[in-house]
Write an enzyme that holds these catalytic residues in place. Structure first.
Site, short mmCIF file in Angstrom:
data_model
loop_
_atom_site.label_atom_id
_atom_site.label_comp_id
_atom_site.label_asym_id
_atom_site.label_seq_id
_atom_site.Cartn_x
_atom_site.Cartn_y
_atom_site.Cartn_z
N ASN A 1 23.71 -30.00 16.54
CA ASN A 1 25.17 -30.07 16.71
C ASN A 1 25.76 -29.01 15.80
O ASN A 1 25.83 -29.20 14.59
CB ASN A 1 25.67 -31.47 16.32
CG ASN A 1 27.18 -31.57 16.33
OD1 ASN A 1 27.87 -30.72 16.89
ND2 ASN A 1 27.71 -32.61 15.69
N TRP A 2 26.14 -27.91 16.41
CA TRP A 2 26.65 -26.78 15.60
C TRP A 2 28.05 -27.06 15.04
O TRP A 2 28.51 -26.35 14.15
CB TRP A 2 26.71 -25.50 16.44
CG TRP A 2 25.37 -24.95 16.83
CD1 TRP A 2 24.13 -25.45 16.53
CD2 TRP A 2 25.12 -23.76 17.62
NE1 TRP A 2 23.14 -24.65 17.08
CE2 TRP A 2 23.72 -23.61 17.74
CE3 TRP A 2 25.95 -22.81 18.22
CZ2 TRP A 2 23.14 -22.56 18.45
CZ3 TRP A 2 25.37 -21.76 18.93
CH2 TRP A 2 23.98 -21.64 19.04
N LYS A 3 28.73 -28.04 15.60
CA LYS A 3 30.12 -28.34 15.20
C LYS A 3 30.98 -27.09 15.36
O LYS A 3 30.75 -26.31 16.28
CB LYS A 3 30.16 -28.87 13.76
CG LYS A 3 29.16 -29.99 13.50
CD LYS A 3 29.44 -30.74 12.24
CE LYS A 3 28.31 -31.68 11.95
NZ LYS A 3 28.65 -32.68 10.96
N HIS B 1 31.27 -38.58 18.54
CA HIS B 1 30.87 -38.20 17.18
C HIS B 1 31.92 -38.74 16.20
O HIS B 1 33.11 -38.75 16.49
CB HIS B 1 30.77 -36.67 17.07
CG HIS B 1 30.09 -36.24 15.81
ND1 HIS B 1 30.74 -36.20 14.60
CD2 HIS B 1 28.82 -35.86 15.57
CE1 HIS B 1 29.89 -35.81 13.67
NE2 HIS B 1 28.71 -35.60 14.23
N GLU C 1 33.27 -37.52 13.69
CA GLU C 1 34.36 -36.59 13.35
C GLU C 1 35.45 -36.63 14.42
O GLU C 1 36.63 -36.49 14.12
CB GLU C 1 33.78 -35.17 13.17
CG GLU C 1 32.98 -35.08 11.87
CD GLU C 1 31.85 -34.08 11.87
OE1 GLU C 1 31.81 -33.19 12.73
OE2 GLU C 1 30.97 -34.20 10.99
N GLU D 1 24.39 -42.61 13.78
CA GLU D 1 24.74 -41.70 12.69
C GLU D 1 25.60 -42.43 11.67
O GLU D 1 26.82 -42.56 11.86
CB GLU D 1 25.52 -40.51 13.23
CG GLU D 1 24.78 -39.70 14.27
CD GLU D 1 25.28 -38.26 14.29
OE1 GLU D 1 24.48 -37.37 14.01
OE2 GLU D 1 26.46 -38.04 14.57
N GLY E 1 26.55 -34.91 6.68
CA GLY E 1 26.99 -33.77 5.89
C GLY E 1 27.10 -34.06 4.40
O GLY E 1 27.67 -33.27 3.65
N SER F 1 22.30 -35.93 7.64
CA SER F 1 21.55 -35.17 6.63
C SER F 1 20.05 -35.19 6.90
O SER F 1 19.24 -35.26 5.96
CB SER F 1 21.87 -35.68 5.22
OG SER F 1 23.26 -35.52 4.95
C1 PEP Z 1 26.07 -34.54 12.75
O1 PEP Z 1 27.12 -33.98 12.60
O2 PEP Z 1 25.80 -35.07 13.84
C2 PEP Z 1 25.13 -34.58 11.63
C3 PEP Z 1 24.13 -35.41 11.68
O3 PEP Z 1 25.38 -33.71 10.59
P1 PEP Z 1 24.43 -33.42 9.32
O4 PEP Z 1 23.02 -33.28 9.85
O5 PEP Z 1 24.94 -32.16 8.73
O6 PEP Z 1 24.55 -34.58 8.40
#
Ligand code: PEP
Length: 249
Positions: free
Chosen positions: A9-11, A94, A96, A166, A172, A212
């Site tokens: 997931n590049w966001k 997600h 976010e 998640e 993050g 993470s």
């Molecule tokens: C995500 O945004 O789906 C995610 C898991 O981010 P990160 O791996 O940076 O925690």
């Protein structure tokens, strides 16, 4: 049986040139993965990256889609538009998007249905925030998220979903759920799916861990019976980091 999957997931990272360069590097480095590989990119990359990766083992996902079919929704991108780029998956729900863009259970229900109607496989994200984990409410939170947005689907429709657990406190932040914590809630999520749709659908549903996840902790996480791979944010932005996670399988 269900598939193991590593999805990126590049966001909101990488301009078009940087994104195409990363996709080209991945195409070169990912040749015979022991799992399905997906990269989730911003809308602007989708068509170019999908074309670039069309003869590779890497599938492409959008990070979002609109909750309407078409029309006067300035700035939105419909599921049909996403599908027309060659992308085959769509990340939906997600944390976010839930937090910063007010995406409710009802909005997400629409998005999931529109994605499915356009032959996109939703990667549906669920997970609790820190206060909810501290209050040991994680099970009730993920149950409500599933019931609120995807348990209205038929078994056939639900079978097209990938679920990503998640924990928001791990996204993050550098904090990761322990393999035991993740396995416990993944098993619970699978039991909810079994209760709703039966054992066959539950056994065939890939449930990814996100938060993470990196090359070091992926091996311990993916070794668990109910953890079928990862949704990877930060570590999907460098080809070598992402490939190291794929190699955990
Ligand atoms: C995500 O945004 O789906 C995610 C898991 O981010 P990160 O791996 O940076 O925690």
């Amino acid at each position: 049986m269900r598939k193991n999957i590593v999805a990126g997931n590049w966001k909101m990272n990488k301009n078009l040139q940087e994104g195409v360069a990363l996709a080209a590097e991945l195409k070169e480095k990912v040749s015979n993965p022991n799992c399905d590989v997906i990269i989730g990119t911003p809308f602007i990359h989708l068509a170019t990256v999908a074309e670039l990766l069309k003869d590779s083992p890497i599938a492409v996902a959008a990070e979002n889609c609109a909750d309407h079919t078409s029309g006067a929704y300035t700035g939105e991108v419909s599921a049909e538009m996403v599908a027309s780029t060659g992308a085959t998956y769509c990340i939906i729900g997600h944390s976010e998007r839930r937090t910063y863009y007010g995406e409710t259970y009802e909005i997400l229900r629409e998005k999931v249905q529109l994605a499915l109607a356009n032959n996109l496989r939703p990667i549906f994200c669920i997970g609790e925030v820190k206060e909810e984990r501290e209050a040991n409410r994680q099970n009730e939170v993920v149950k409500a998220q599933l019931e609120g947005s995807v348990f209205n689907l038929s078994a056939e429709e639900f079978g097209k979903l990938v679920i990503a657990y998640e924990p928001v406190w791990a996204i993050g932040t550098g904090l990761t759920a322990t393999p035991e914590q993740a396995q416990e809630i993944h098993a619970y999520i699978r039991s909810l799916i079994a209760e709703k749709y039966g054992n066959e659908v539950a056994d065939n549903t890939s449930i990814l861990y996100g938060g993470s996840c990196n090359a070091k902790n992926a091996v311990g996480l993916f070794a668990n019976p109910d953890i079928d791979g990862g949704l990877i944010g930060g570590a999907s932005l460098k080809a070598d980091d992402f490939c190291a996670i794929i190699s955990a399988f």
